[in-house]
Design a protein around this motif. Structure first.
Motif, PDB file in Angstrom:
ATOM      1  N   THR A  66     -44.486 -37.969  69.151  1.00 33.14           N
ATOM      2  CA  THR A  66     -43.896 -39.334  68.060  1.00 33.14           C
ATOM      3  C   THR A  66     -44.368 -39.355  67.000  1.00 33.14           C
ATOM      4  OG1 THR A  66     -43.849 -40.678  69.535  1.00 33.14           O
ATOM      5  CG2 THR A  66     -43.295 -41.901  67.960  1.00 33.14           C
ATOM      6  N   HIS A  75     -46.088 -43.717  62.256  1.00 32.55           N
ATOM      7  CA  HIS A  75     -47.180 -43.596  63.668  1.00 32.55           C
ATOM      8  C   HIS A  75     -46.952 -42.316  64.300  1.00 32.55           C
ATOM      9  CE1 HIS A  75     -46.709 -48.182  64.745  1.00 32.55           C
ATOM     10  NE2 HIS A  75     -45.763 -47.453  64.526  1.00 32.55           N
ATOM     11  N   TYR A  76     -47.770 -41.569  64.703  1.00 30.50           N
ATOM     12  CA  TYR A  76     -48.286 -40.492  64.849  1.00 30.50           C
ATOM     13  C   TYR A  76     -49.351 -39.987  66.215  1.00 30.50           C
ATOM     14  CZ  TYR A  76     -47.290 -39.954  60.424  1.00 30.50           C
ATOM     15  OH  TYR A  76     -46.900 -40.010  58.612  1.00 30.50           O
ATOM     16  N   THR A  77     -48.430 -38.931  67.713  1.00 27.43           N
ATOM     17  CA  THR A  77     -48.802 -39.815  68.230  1.00 27.43           C
ATOM     18  C   THR A  77     -48.225 -38.951  69.062  1.00 27.43           C
ATOM     19  OG1 THR A  77     -46.947 -41.364  69.125  1.00 27.43           O
ATOM     20  CG2 THR A  77     -48.900 -42.432  68.375  1.00 27.43           C
ATOM     21  N   ARG A  79     -48.155 -38.039  73.836  1.00 22.03           N
ATOM     22  CA  ARG A  79     -48.480 -38.473  74.578  1.00 22.03           C
ATOM     23  C   ARG A  79     -48.807 -37.093  75.551  1.00 22.03           C
ATOM     24  NH1 ARG A  79     -47.445 -43.367  77.447  1.00 22.03           N
ATOM     25  NH2 ARG A  79     -46.972 -42.800  80.124  1.00 22.03           N
ATOM     26  N   THR A  91     -52.670 -42.267  75.878  1.00 24.65           N
ATOM     27  CA  THR A  91     -51.993 -41.700  74.059  1.00 24.65           C
ATOM     28  C   THR A  91     -52.598 -41.101  73.439  1.00 24.65           C
ATOM     29  OG1 THR A  91     -48.872 -43.005  75.084  1.00 24.65           O
ATOM     30  CG2 THR A  91     -49.996 -42.031  72.247  1.00 24.65           C
ATOM     31  N   ASP A  93     -53.703 -41.137  68.957  1.00 23.89           N
ATOM     32  CA  ASP A  93     -53.780 -41.553  67.717  1.00 23.89           C
ATOM     33  C   ASP A  93     -53.781 -40.190  66.830  1.00 23.89           C
ATOM     34  OD1 ASP A  93     -51.696 -43.426  68.359  1.00 23.89           O
ATOM     35  OD2 ASP A  93     -53.684 -44.753  68.796  1.00 23.89           O
ATOM     36  N   PHE A  94     -53.168 -40.552  65.612  1.00 26.58           N
ATOM     37  CA  PHE A  94     -53.430 -39.230  64.343  1.00 26.58           C
ATOM     38  C   PHE A  94     -53.648 -40.279  63.306  1.00 26.58           C
ATOM     39  CE2 PHE A  94     -52.514 -36.822  68.454  1.00 26.58           C
ATOM     40  CZ  PHE A  94     -53.605 -35.499  68.139  1.00 26.58           C
ATOM     41  N   THR A 131     -57.944 -36.847  65.980  1.00 27.72           N
ATOM     42  CA  THR A 131     -57.638 -37.369  65.893  1.00 27.72           C
ATOM     43  C   THR A 131     -58.414 -39.228  65.685  1.00 27.72           C
ATOM     44  OG1 THR A 131     -59.111 -38.858  68.269  1.00 27.72           O
ATOM     45  CG2 THR A 131     -57.448 -36.972  68.406  1.00 27.72           C
ATOM     46  N   SER A 132     -57.383 -40.126  65.917  1.00 26.50           N
ATOM     47  CA  SER A 132     -57.448 -41.247  64.681  1.00 26.50           C
ATOM     48  C   SER A 132     -59.118 -41.708  65.595  1.00 26.50           C
ATOM     49  CB  SER A 132     -56.765 -42.368  65.213  1.00 26.50           C
ATOM     50  OG  SER A 132     -55.779 -41.832  64.242  1.00 26.50           O
ATOM     51  N   ASP A 133     -59.904 -41.274  67.042  1.00 26.63           N
ATOM     52  CA  ASP A 133     -60.904 -41.712  67.363  1.00 26.63           C
ATOM     53  C   ASP A 133     -61.878 -41.028  66.990  1.00 26.63           C
ATOM     54  OD1 ASP A 133     -59.972 -44.283  69.462  1.00 26.63           O
ATOM     55  OD2 ASP A 133     -58.977 -42.645  70.227  1.00 26.63           O
TER      56      ASP A 133
END
Length: 245
Positions: A66, A75-77, A79, A91, A93-94, A131-133
């Motif tokens: 996405t 939104h940049y994801t 799955r 999922t 996230d970026f 990633t966002s994490d």
């Protein structure tokens, strides 16, 4: 009215204390632990991976990508699904669409780096993307929020104390214009300096100086402008600094 200002001052002070002594140091420790983490031993169990605080490698299949550009609501994801266990999916996230996410397609196989049960990096054919994490060395914004809360606490405390000590004559500690200007200057300087420090890569500890300096500079200009405006309104020419001959 003075007590009504002192109460939120205490709240802001507590928030500032928590941000600067708990949140920011916690984020720094997390980033340092992540940087020091090495690959997990081969055939390590989930319990061993958690105990060793190491980086494990997994292979997942992309089921959906996405990418929605909508300003602050972008939104940049991706799955992901475990090819060996169809019941597992996640999922990721970026913060940006590149360099990897916008090249992924359905049924692509990607390599995931997992740390503390979070997918922190995805890679494919040598292209990697955090990633966002993923922990980041971006403490500037959190520090600026702590300093911002401290400045608001100081302002509310001073304005509230002035009303308690001199209920009938607490000028110039009034909302209009100085209180309003100071509050907005605190907010704008704290947020803008914090974001700019992140983008420019300025060391996080400089925020303790740059935010108060920005607030002081802007307020000095606003006070000078207000005095000149009042002098002109009363028919008195503003003072000019004499120049040396």
């Amino acid at each position: 009215m003075g007590v009504a200002l002192i109460v939120p001052a205490v709240v802001c002070a507590v928030l500032s204390f928590l941000a600067l002594t708990v949140w920011v140091p916690g984020q720094q420790d997390r980033y340092e632990h992540y940087q020091a983490a090495g690959p997990c031993p081969a055939r390590a169990t989930a319990q061993e991976r958690a105990a060793k605080d190491c980086l494990s490698t997994w292979y997942f299949t992309v089921t959906k990508v996405t990418i929605k550009h909508a300003g602050k609501a972008s939104h940049y994801t991706a799955r992901l699904e475990d090819p060996d266990d169809a019941s597992w999916h996640s999922t990721v996230d970026f913060g940006d669409p590149g360099p990897l996410l916008d090249t992924l397609h359905r049924d692509d196989t990607v390599t995931a780096t997992v740390w503390r049960r979070d997918i922190v990096v995805l890679s494919k054919d040598g292209v990697r993307q955090n990633t966002s994490d993923a922990p980041r060395d971006e403490l500037q914004f959190g520090t600026s929020l702590g300093v911002l809360a401290a400045l608001l606490a100081a302002q509310l405390l001073v304005f509230g104390a002035a009303r308690l000590v001199r209920p009938a004559a607490y000028a110039p500690f009034v909302w209009d214009p100085y209180g309003k200007w100071l509050a907005w200057t605190d907010l704008c300087a704290g947020l803008s300096v914090g974001l700019a420090s992140v983008w420019l890569g300025i060391p996080w500890w400089t925020v303790f100086v740059t935010v108060p300096a920005a607030v002081t500079g802007v307020m000095a200009l606003l006070v000078r402008y207000e005095r000149s405006r009042r002098q002109l309104a009363s028919g008195i020419a503003p003072r000019k600094t004499p120049r040396p001959a």
